[in-house]
Design a protein around this motif. Structure first.
Motif, short mmCIF file in Angstrom:
data_model
loop_
_atom_site.label_atom_id
_atom_site.label_comp_id
_atom_site.label_asym_id
_atom_site.label_seq_id
_atom_site.Cartn_x
_atom_site.Cartn_y
_atom_site.Cartn_z
N ILE A 101 0.58 29.91 34.47
CA ILE A 101 -0.05 28.58 34.50
C ILE A 101 0.11 27.88 33.15
CG2 ILE A 101 -1.74 29.20 36.28
CD1 ILE A 101 -3.80 29.51 33.96
N THR A 102 1.16 28.25 32.40
CA THR A 102 1.33 27.70 31.06
C THR A 102 1.42 26.18 31.08
OG1 THR A 102 2.52 29.72 30.41
CG2 THR A 102 2.74 27.79 28.97
N ARG A 103 2.23 25.63 31.95
CA ARG A 103 2.39 24.17 31.99
C ARG A 103 1.12 23.49 32.47
NH1 ARG A 103 7.66 21.81 34.82
NH2 ARG A 103 8.51 23.00 33.05
N THR A 104 0.49 24.06 33.49
CA THR A 104 -0.76 23.50 33.99
C THR A 104 -1.84 23.53 32.91
OG1 THR A 104 -0.24 24.23 36.23
CG2 THR A 104 -2.55 23.70 35.76
N GLN A 105 -1.92 24.65 32.18
CA GLN A 105 -2.92 24.79 31.14
C GLN A 105 -2.68 23.82 29.99
OE1 GLN A 105 -5.47 26.71 31.64
NE2 GLN A 105 -6.50 26.46 29.65
N ALA A 106 -1.41 23.62 29.64
CA ALA A 106 -1.10 22.68 28.57
C ALA A 106 -1.53 21.27 28.95
CB ALA A 106 0.40 22.72 28.27
#
Length: 364
Positions: A120-125
């Protein structure tokens, strides 16, 4: 149990990496083929790579992961636990863990924990960027409401003084102009304050979305926003924390709006040059947040009803800032929805300190 047959059918439905883990010997006994595509691993070397994953786990998340897996192994459901992994370049990779026990409690071979991981790196960013913007927006609204209202309040006070001085002239046209000036200033202050109050009321009415958050880091950002404007606001701000990172489960937007509201009240009732101090201390089972000012304090007769809706304790600020009488009531409600409590200490002429106690973050 044929985990491969079950999980391979599930993993074909999306970007989830299914696994089955045996806590007794710390081994992964199944990982779905998506492991290679989604997480960049190798199916045949998953247990060797597990050590690398644990090594790269953010130090603040290691105990959290251990508690989370122990919770799952005893039959608890872990839903959407966020974990941070440090990349070689220092950036973060976020994985979201959902897991629970997949064998009966009396199974002689011991528990198996099954679940799935998702990157979920992009979502979290994107979420963090949005939350930081929201926190900065709320801080700037409180600061700007003070900055914009102060000259209007001063102009209103000057118009009242001028009206008294020219009263003997009996000039109806001049009197009407001064009255219009006073009304325009008062309406401008009301418009500014109504806008800020409405933002707070609308945000408070939405359902809480609790996440595990480094509150020490977030509060540092909020206070920094005020410190960068302190030469304009006429107040000094100070922030201190007992630990570099302190985690709590909060709705970030709503809880930081609670803090902004308390800081806004401190601005209203603290003379120019006063000090506003925010502290965050971690204790064994809870954290304690304080917002203290060197302002005029709260009269003893009004303290017992401060948290009531439309309380008689509502007062205009030192510069004439209006209040709805709902602010402290909503703050108390939001703190209690976070399983916390709020109280204060105050004395006239000696300032006010608000205390908020919250539980430390627990496994998801």
């Amino acid at each position: 149990m044929d985990f491969a047959h079950v999980f391979e059918a599930l993993s074909a439905q999306g970007p989830l990496v299914y696994f089955c883990y045996r806590p007794a010997d710390g081994r992964v006994i199944y990982i779905s083929p998506n492991y290679e595509h989604e997480l960049g691993g190798h199916l045949g070397a998953v247990n060797e790579e597990l050590a690398d994953w644990l090594h790269d786990l953010h130090p603040d998340d290691r105990r959290f992961l251990a508690e989370t897996m122990a919770h799952a192994a005893t039959g608890g459901l872990v839903r959407g636990a966020p974990l941070r992994f440090l990349r070689p370049d220092g950036s973060l990779r976020w994985l979201c863990l959902t897991a629970t026990r997949s064998t009966p409690p009396d199974d002689p071979t011991g528990p198996l924990v099954s679940g799935y991981l998702q990157d979920i790196t992009r979502t979290q960013a994107n979420r963090e960027l949005s939350e930081r913007y929201q926190a900065k927006k709320n801080s700037m609204l409180e600061i700007l409401s003070h900055d914009l209202a102060s000259p209007l309040i001063l102009a209103e006070q000057l118009s009242e003084y001028i009206a008294e001085r020219v009263e003997t002239l009996r000039d109806e046209h001049l009197d009407r102009m001064i009255a219009d000036m006073r009304t325009a200033c008062r309406d401008g202050v009301t418009l500014i304050r109504d806008f800020v109050d409405q933002e707070f009321l609308e945000s408070a009415s939405l359902e809480l979305q609790l996440v595990r958050l480094d509150l020490a880091e977030r509060l540092r950002i909020v206070v920094d926003n005020y410190q960068h404007r302190q030469h304009v606001a006429g107040h000094r701000f100070h922030y201190e924390t007992s630990h570099p990172s302190i985690y709590a489960k909060v709705d970030e937007s709503k809880f930081l709006q609670v803090v902004n509201n308390l800081l806004g009240n401190a601005l209203k009732f603290t003379p120019d040059g006063g000090l506003v101090t925010v502290t965050l201390h971690q204790h064994p089972a809870h954290l304690l947040l304080t917002v203290a000012d060197t302002g005029i304090g709260i009269p003893a007769a009004l303290q017992s009803c401060l948290f009531e809706r439309f309380t008689r304790a509502r007062r205009p600020g030192l510069r004439g800032e209006k209040t709805t009488g709902l602010g402290m009531s909503i703050i108390k409600t939001l703190v209690e929805l976070h399983h916390g409590r709020i109280w204060f200490e105050s004395a006239e002429g000696q300032g006010t300190t608000f205390y908020i106690q919250l539980p430390l973050a627990e496994p998801a």
